[in-house]
Design an enzyme around this catalytic site. Structure first.
Site, PDB file in Angstrom:
ATOM      1  N   ASN A 129      -7.512  -9.450  -4.752  1.00  0.00           N
ATOM      2  CA  ASN A 129      -8.717  -8.653  -4.479  1.00  0.00           C
ATOM      3  C   ASN A 129      -9.987  -9.500  -4.574  1.00  0.00           C
ATOM      4  OD1 ASN A 129      -8.629  -5.841  -3.622  1.00  0.00           O
ATOM      5  ND2 ASN A 129      -7.405  -5.447  -5.459  1.00  0.00           N
TER       6      ASN A 129
ATOM      7  N   ASP B 241      -2.039  -9.799  -4.555  1.00  0.00           N
ATOM      8  CA  ASP B 241      -3.328  -9.349  -4.060  1.00  0.00           C
ATOM      9  C   ASP B 241      -4.338  -9.593  -5.168  1.00  0.00           C
ATOM     10  OD1 ASP B 241      -5.562  -8.028  -3.187  1.00  0.00           O
ATOM     11  OD2 ASP B 241      -4.631  -6.044  -3.056  1.00  0.00           O
TER      12      ASP B 241
ATOM     13  N   ASN C 265       0.836  -1.210   0.000  1.00  0.00           N
ATOM     14  CA  ASN C 265       0.000   0.000   0.000  1.00  0.00           C
ATOM     15  C   ASN C 265       0.873   1.264   0.000  1.00  0.00           C
ATOM     16  OD1 ASN C 265      -2.235   1.646   0.024  1.00  0.00           O
ATOM     17  ND2 ASN C 265      -2.811   1.227   2.140  1.00  0.00           N
TER      18      ASN C 265
ATOM     19  N   HIS D 151      -2.497  -4.703   4.461  1.00  0.00           N
ATOM     20  CA  HIS D 151      -2.283  -6.114   4.181  1.00  0.00           C
ATOM     21  C   HIS D 151      -1.112  -6.617   5.020  1.00  0.00           C
ATOM     22  CE1 HIS D 151      -4.539  -6.315   0.192  1.00  0.00           C
ATOM     23  NE2 HIS D 151      -4.428  -5.004   0.376  1.00  0.00           N
TER      24      HIS D 151
ATOM     25  N   GLU E 158       1.114  -2.855  -5.277  1.00  0.00           N
ATOM     26  CA  GLU E 158       0.690  -1.493  -4.953  1.00  0.00           C
ATOM     27  C   GLU E 158       1.883  -0.654  -4.492  1.00  0.00           C
ATOM     28  OE1 GLU E 158      -3.415   0.614  -3.360  1.00  0.00           O
ATOM     29  OE2 GLU E 158      -2.935  -1.408  -2.624  1.00  0.00           O
TER      30      GLU E 158
END
Length: 257
Positions: free
Chosen positions: A154, A152, A9, A249, A35
């Site tokens: 999602n 990830d 992130n 995360h 990310e």
């Protein structure tokens, strides 16, 4: 061989929260990052080439989004890969969604699957990406590669994979179309390594920053390390490193023979 995957992130934010010390201490052979929200020109030398536990340096490979401060993937590795690739598809490469590193006949993929967003605003794009990813995995396997698809996704695949499945049935990450793709993916012969070893509930990799969700363990398991079925016997362990902080995360780890 140990491979760790983590949606940080924002890698520059993660650096301020101890990322460099963490990656060195992890002693992982390969670290897949999602990310990143940055391009290499914005990063410190220490972030581009962190020290390894044995005093060497990690090599880093970034695939950044064209849009500043958005998306992006990367791979850190102790050993230089034979090659590093992306999806070779502008729809997804423009957002830096995938970095692939090949080591002999092993392809390690760092993937940041799109978020389908509120009311499924990007569900079509998400499903296009999912379809392209399955095609990419199938192509690699047909070429003789074993694959580890880290990232990830999602998507929480099954009710066990999120704290409040009923309440989230219409929400991004748990839409019927997303779960159906995970069914398609696993039915095509790919194995969710964590569930191969652990069938316990309340095992999550992402928690909202709101409502003290992490403290209460009200989370979702949306980060995976999946392998082709013929490779599962080479997987010794697959774990969630839930004690590692620094992002919404946590990292996940796979150990290979």
């Amino acid at each position: 061989m140990n491979i760790i995957s983590w949606n940080v992130n924002g890698i520059r934010a993660a650096e301020k929260k101890g990322f460099i010390d963490w990656i060195s201490a992890s002693d992982a052979d390969v670290v897949c990052i999602q990310e990143t929200k940055a391009n290499p020109g914005q990063l410190s030398p220490a972030l581009l080439k962190p020290e390894t536990k044995d005093g060497g340096q990690y090599k880093s490979y970034f695939n950044s989004a064209k849009k500043p401060g958005y998306s992006g993937t990367a791979i850190y590795c102790k050993k230089e890969p034979d090659s590093v690739e992306n999806m070779n598809d502008e729809r997804f490469d423009s957002e830096g969604r995938v970095t692939i590193a090949k080591f002999g006949k092993l392809a390690v993929i760092s993937a940041y699957f799109p978020n389908s967003q509120d009311a499924g605003a990007r569900l079509g794009y998400k499903l296009e990406f999912c379809s392209a990813m399955l095609e990419k995995c199938n192509a690699l396997v047909s070429e003789g590669f074993d694959i580890v698809l880290c990232g990830d996704y999602n998507i929480a695949h099954k009710p066990i994979d999120l704290a409040n499945p009923k309440a989230n049935e219409g929400n991004a990450g748990y839409l019927p179309e997303e779960r159906a793709w995970m069914d398609t993916f696993t039915q095509a012969g790919y194995v969710d390594t964590f569930r191969h070893f652990c069938e316990e509930p309340k095992q999550y990799t992402w928690w909202s920053y709101r409502f003290h969700a992490r403290e209460k363990n009200i989370g979702w398991r949306i980060d995976y390390q999946c392998v082709n079925g013929s490779f599962i016997d080479k997987v010794k362990a697959s774990t969630i490193l839930s004690s590692v902080l620094g992002s919404d995360h946590c990292p996940i780890k796979i150990e290979l023979e």
